[in-house]
Design a protein around this motif. Structure first.
Motif, short mmCIF file in Angstrom:
data_model
loop_
_atom_site.label_atom_id
_atom_site.label_comp_id
_atom_site.label_asym_id
_atom_site.label_seq_id
_atom_site.Cartn_x
_atom_site.Cartn_y
_atom_site.Cartn_z
N ARG A 180 23.52 67.41 59.29
CA ARG A 180 23.57 67.52 57.83
C ARG A 180 23.35 68.94 57.33
O ARG A 180 22.73 69.16 56.30
N TRP A 181 23.87 69.91 58.06
CA TRP A 181 23.89 71.28 57.60
C TRP A 181 25.25 71.57 56.97
O TRP A 181 26.27 71.05 57.40
N ARG A 182 25.25 72.40 55.94
CA ARG A 182 26.51 72.89 55.37
C ARG A 182 26.95 74.08 56.21
O ARG A 182 26.21 75.05 56.38
N GLU A 193 23.56 76.33 56.19
CA GLU A 193 22.45 76.31 55.23
C GLU A 193 22.08 74.87 54.94
O GLU A 193 22.92 73.98 54.94
N LYS A 194 20.80 74.67 54.64
CA LYS A 194 20.28 73.33 54.40
C LYS A 194 19.10 73.40 53.43
O LYS A 194 18.43 74.43 53.34
N ARG A 498 14.56 74.89 51.87
CA ARG A 498 15.85 75.55 52.02
C ARG A 498 15.76 76.60 53.12
O ARG A 498 14.85 77.43 53.13
N GLU A 557 15.61 67.11 55.77
CA GLU A 557 16.09 67.93 54.67
C GLU A 557 15.09 69.01 54.32
O GLU A 557 15.40 69.96 53.66
#
Length: 557
Positions: A180-182, A193-194, A498, A557
């Motif tokens: 679930r990282w961009r 980024e996360k 983040r 997250e």
């Protein structure tokens, strides 16, 4: 002749341009009022100001919790005036007994509302722009980042994952996406980024708070409430007209004709107590007539209000109304059920029963003000076996008794002076207009007391009464949803972190520019955007996953 082109500066109060003839620059003076308004707006819409206003709002609400409020309990406000005759008028002028409708509380409320709008709007714009952007390009030297690692070789599983994905870069990008990282691939670097949920939670928290403030405003404008003491019996039923409420509070946008039409009749009340006397449950049964329709039975309790069209009826408490029959000198009787207010947990109750229209002149039918009668008393649901009879031993009626003191004289009703229906005017007693008749008398149910002039008073028993609060809160659903989303946003804001990571693949063979297999050097770097004590462990897990070619959905997250 020189010409001057005026321009508005962004960080200075004037601008200058050189004249066409090479003369000195012309100075433009900025309007000080505009500068003051701009700086004031920036200060008001800063997050620091919003936090200060929120703190001030919480502090300003303290007097509303400590002091009695007129819209909730006007009787306790009157008691406070009696107990503190010097302090109460000062607090009243400052709005201490109507805190939430005072000017100073409204000012803080409106400033906080404006500040939140000014804070949220630019942050929302920036956050949307961030969500639409891709992770940034990594620095040239990843070894300067807080977390850094170099992989010179992959294990067998890692090499197989690279082969299946078609190269190191696709394999690393696939692994990060599964967690679930961009991800974005630029050249020989994978940037990821996360943790955007942290800022999303912040915005959700502030938007929910703004919605709650809006709900409070809507409820204040369009809401209303009314309190009523309702005695059991058909003769004591009441309807929702303004003059039948004991106390009312209408919003600025509400008129008396906007109240819903309904009538209530108390038919039964049940109370259960623990052996210690502590209440266990209260429930009331009523007959409801809405908009002139047929009566229908309904039950409600303390934690389950009665829902009507356009209003909700809440059960606040209950007590006893002794039923007293007085027979005057002419043999005419009057029966009165007078609610007595309880003053302790065992429902020891005090009150009065007044009979202003007794002992009328048989010839003229007029009443003599000097022959009016009133009884002041204490009702004990469970009286002790031996005196003094001043306190009940249990809130349930197990051994009821009524202690009465009789007064005769002028009750002062013809003068039009306001007074309480639960106590006698002590000034009338001290001035001699009301005189006590005999000594106090203890009566059991159905017992009779004959006064010195031959008149009699009889204690017939009691009827129960309940205290009701009828309310309409148009924004209650909005407040509930806002409270829930506020908590969700707060959780996201507290636990969201983040962070960014980069993986750079460099072929070890200088003659081979390919990154689709073979022997390559993989360099990794990580940067937490906020304080995150567990980032080092998470970064090491990513590096280990790249080395072994893992692609599980791990991480948070």
């Amino acid at each position: 002749m020189s010409s001057v082109e005026e321009r508005t500066g962004t960080n200075a109060g004037h601008s200058a341009t050189a004249g066409a003839g090479g003369g000195p620059p012309a100075v433009r003076r900025t309007n000080r009022a505009i500068v003051l308004l701009r700086n004031s707006w920036r200060q008001l819409t800063s997050m620091r100001t919003a936090l200060i206003l929120l703190f001030l709002l919480a502090v300003a609400a303290i007097p509303g919790s400590v002091l009695p409020q007129r819209n909730i309990s006007p009787e306790k406000v009157n008691e406070y005036f009696t107990a503190h005759p010097d302090l109460a008028p000062v607090l009243d002028r400052l709005g201490g007994f109507s805190v939430f409708s005072s000017i100073w509380f409204s000012a803080i409320y409106l400033l906080l509302f404006t500040s939140l709008v000014g804070c949220i709007a630019p942050r929302m714009r920036d956050h949307v722009r961030t969500l639409r952007s891709v992770p940034p390009t990594g620095p040239k030297r990843l070894d300067r980042l807080p977390q850094h690692a170099v992989l010179t070789d992959l294990d067998e599983a890692g090499r197989q994952a690279v082969a299946d994905a078609g190269g190191e870069l696709p394999a690393i990008a696939s692994m990060l996406r599964k967690r679930r990282w961009r991800v974005v691939v630029r050249g020989n670097t994978v940037a990821a980024e996360k943790g955007y949920v942290k800022e999303s939670g912040n915005l959700l928290f502030h938007i929910s708070m703004l919605a709650m403030l809006l709900g409070v405003a809507i409820g204040s404008w369009y809401g209303w409430h009314g309190n009523r003491l309702l005695v059991a019996g058909k003769d004591s039923s009441f309807c929702s007209t303004l003059d039948q409420f004991s106390e009312t509070g209408l919003g600025p946008r509400v008129h008396a004709t906007d109240l819903p039409r309904f009538c209530l009749e108390l038919t039964d009340f049940k109370a259960r107590f623990l052996p210690s006397g502590q209440p266990e449950s209260f429930s009331a049964s009523v007959l409801v007539d809405e908009n002139g329709g047929a009566q229908r039975p309904a039950d409600f309790s303390v934690n389950s209000p009665l829902r009507l069209h356009g209003a909700s009826v809440y059960l606040l408490g209950h007590g006893y109304a002794p039923v007293i029959r007085y027979t005057d000198r002419n043999g005419k009787s009057q029966t009165l059920a007078s609610p007595f207010l309880s003053n302790d947990g065992n429902l020891t109750s005090e009150g009065v029963a007044t009979f202003p229209d007794v002992n009328l002149d048989p010839a003229t039918g007029k009443r003599d003000p000097k022959l009016q009668v009133a009884f002041e008393g204490i009702y004990l649901p469970t009286a002790p076996e031996q005196p003094p009879f001043v306190r009940s031993q249990f809130p349930e009626e197990r051994n009821p008794a009524l202690m009465l003191i009789a007064y005769r004289g002028n009750l002062g009703m013809d003068a039009g002076l306001p007074g309480s229906v639960y106590s006698l005017n002590q000034k009338l007693i001290s001035d001699g207009k009301l005189t006590q008749v005999g000594d106090a008398k203890l009566l059991r149910p159905n017992e009779k007391w004959t006064l010195d002039d031959g008149t009699t008073v009889e204690f017939l028993g009691t009827q129960q009464y309940i205290t009701l609060s009828v309310r309409y809160a148009p924004a209650s659903t909005l407040m509930l949803v806002s409270s829930a989303t506020l908590l969700i946003g707060l959780m996201f804001s507290l636990f969201g972190r983040r962070r960014r990571v980069w993986f750079r693949v460099t072929p070890t063979d200088p003659d081979d520019g390919s990154t689709t297999g073979g022997s390559s050097l993989i360099e990794a770097g990580g940067l937490p955007r906020t304080d995150y004590a567990g980032f080092a462990d998470e970064f090491n897990q990513l590096v280990a996953a790249v080395k072994r070619g893992a692609g599980g959905r791990e991480g948070t997250e």
